[in-house]
Scaffold this motif. Structure first.
Motif, PDB file in Angstrom:
ATOM      1  N   UNK A   1       0.817  -1.205   0.000  1.00  0.00           N
ATOM      2  CA  UNK A   1       0.000   0.000   0.000  1.00  0.00           C
ATOM      3  C   UNK A   1       0.852   1.258   0.000  1.00  0.00           C
ATOM      4  N   UNK A   2       1.932   1.243   0.774  1.00  0.00           N
ATOM      5  CA  UNK A   2       2.833   2.401   0.814  1.00  0.00           C
ATOM      6  C   UNK A   2       3.498   2.619  -0.533  1.00  0.00           C
ATOM      7  N   UNK A   3       3.917   1.545  -1.189  1.00  0.00           N
ATOM      8  CA  UNK A   3       4.562   1.665  -2.499  1.00  0.00           C
ATOM      9  C   UNK A   3       3.607   2.284  -3.517  1.00  0.00           C
ATOM     10  N   UNK A   4       2.364   1.826  -3.550  1.00  0.00           N
ATOM     11  CA  UNK A   4       1.386   2.380  -4.485  1.00  0.00           C
ATOM     12  C   UNK A   4       1.098   3.836  -4.178  1.00  0.00           C
ATOM     13  N   UNK A   5       1.018   4.170  -2.902  1.00  0.00           N
ATOM     14  CA  UNK A   5       0.781   5.564  -2.527  1.00  0.00           C
ATOM     15  C   UNK A   5       1.955   6.452  -2.959  1.00  0.00           C
ATOM     16  N   UNK A   6       3.179   5.910  -2.808  1.00  0.00           N
ATOM     17  CA  UNK A   6       4.346   6.705  -3.236  1.00  0.00           C
ATOM     18  C   UNK A   6       4.358   6.953  -4.720  1.00  0.00           C
ATOM     19  N   UNK A   7       4.004   5.938  -5.512  1.00  0.00           N
ATOM     20  CA  UNK A   7       3.985   6.109  -6.969  1.00  0.00           C
ATOM     21  C   UNK A   7       2.906   7.095  -7.381  1.00  0.00           C
ATOM     22  N   UNK A   8       1.730   7.022  -6.685  1.00  0.00           N
ATOM     23  CA  UNK A   8       0.647   7.944  -7.035  1.00  0.00           C
ATOM     24  C   UNK A   8       1.012   9.396  -6.726  1.00  0.00           C
ATOM     25  N   UNK A   9       1.876   9.597  -5.743  1.00  0.00           N
ATOM     26  CA  UNK A   9       2.308  10.959  -5.375  1.00  0.00           C
ATOM     27  C   UNK A   9       3.555  11.386  -6.119  1.00  0.00           C
ATOM     28  N   UNK A  10       4.053  10.518  -7.026  1.00  0.00           N
ATOM     29  CA  UNK A  10       5.216  10.876  -7.818  1.00  0.00           C
ATOM     30  C   UNK A  10       6.532  10.693  -7.112  1.00  0.00           C
ATOM     31  N   UNK A  11       6.493   9.954  -6.025  1.00  0.00           N
ATOM     32  CA  UNK A  11       7.728   9.767  -5.260  1.00  0.00           C
ATOM     33  C   UNK A  11       8.553   8.604  -5.749  1.00  0.00           C
ATOM     34  N   UNK A  12       8.006   7.779  -6.578  1.00  0.00           N
ATOM     35  CA  UNK A  12       8.789   6.683  -7.122  1.00  0.00           C
ATOM     36  C   UNK A  12       8.882   5.471  -6.244  1.00  0.00           C
ATOM     37  N   UNK A  13       8.190   5.395  -5.116  1.00  0.00           N
ATOM     38  CA  UNK A  13       8.181   4.160  -4.337  1.00  0.00           C
ATOM     39  C   UNK A  13       8.954   4.194  -3.102  1.00  0.00           C
TER      40      UNK A  13
END
Length: 221
Positions: free
Chosen positions: A209-221
């Motif tokens: 869940x954290x990885x998907x949230x990071x990608x959605x925010x443009x953080x790359x994971x």
């Protein structure tokens, strides 16, 4: 005319259950119990006879009064009363109904009783009770006692369950109910392995869940 109900003639005294607070006289004697409803003003002994709480001269139980001892037929009904906040420091009593009684759907009202056994609940911390300690209040020259473990009793006056039973006399048996930490066997290796696997699965899910949230925010994971 209303037909009279048939009189019961049991070969043995009926058994009932009730809750009460254990009490001890100010002089360290006179152990007994204090009721939680109509009998809350007058402590009673292990073997005792009820008196009308309204001061009337009739003997208890009287059909036109609600005086007398009260108990329920089933143990689980009495245990259910201990869930109520105002009764959680009370103990569970098993009694013999002696003498005349009036039977109701859920219990008896009667004039004499013998308390055969008392079950003391856990300490408020959840541990099994080791002693009965001064609860800080009382009635009619008697101090009310409550369950306490060795770690929570502090400097309060206390009596072991065996000592209270001796002071009460008349063959009373007093036992402690299991504490919250002593219910059921300790978990073995299979149970612990299953718990570890469940925790690992939850951790993997949170990481995803954290990885998907990071990608959605443009953080790359």
């Amino acid at each position: 005319m209303r037909p009279r109900l048939p009189q019961e003639r049991p070969t043995e005294p009926p058994t009932g259950y009730k809750i009460a607070h254990p009490v001890l006289g100010a002089d360290g004697g006179g152990a007994g119990f204090l009721g939680v409803s109509l009998g809350a003003a007058a402590p009673y002994k292990v073997l005792d006879e009820a008196r009308c709480v309204y001061g009337r001269r009739h003997s208890a139980p009287h059909r036109r009064c609600d005086c007398g001892f009260h108990c329920v037929h089933e143990r689980r009904c009495a245990e259910g009363l201990l869930v109520q906040a105002e009764h959680r420091r009370a103990v569970l009593l098993e009694v013999s109904v002696l003498g005349p009684y009036i039977r109701f759907e859920r219990g008896f009202r009667y004039g004499r009783q013998r308390v055969r056994a008392a079950t003391v609940g856990p300490c408020p911390c959840g541990a099994e009770a080791a002693v009965l300690a001064d609860a800080g209040w009382g009635r009619a020259g008697r101090s009310v006692l409550e369950a306490a473990c060795a770690g929570c009793v502090g400097g309060r006056p206390r009596w072991t369950l065996e000592a209270f039973a001796r002071l009460a006399g008349d063959g009373l048996r007093v036992r402690a109910a299991p504490g919250a930490g002593s219910r059921g066997p300790a978990p073995g290796v299979p149970e612990l392995a299953a718990e570890a696997a469940l925790l690992q699965a939850r951790l993997d899910w949170f990481q995803g869940q954290l990885a998907r949230l990071g990608r959605a925010m443009g953080g790359g994971g």
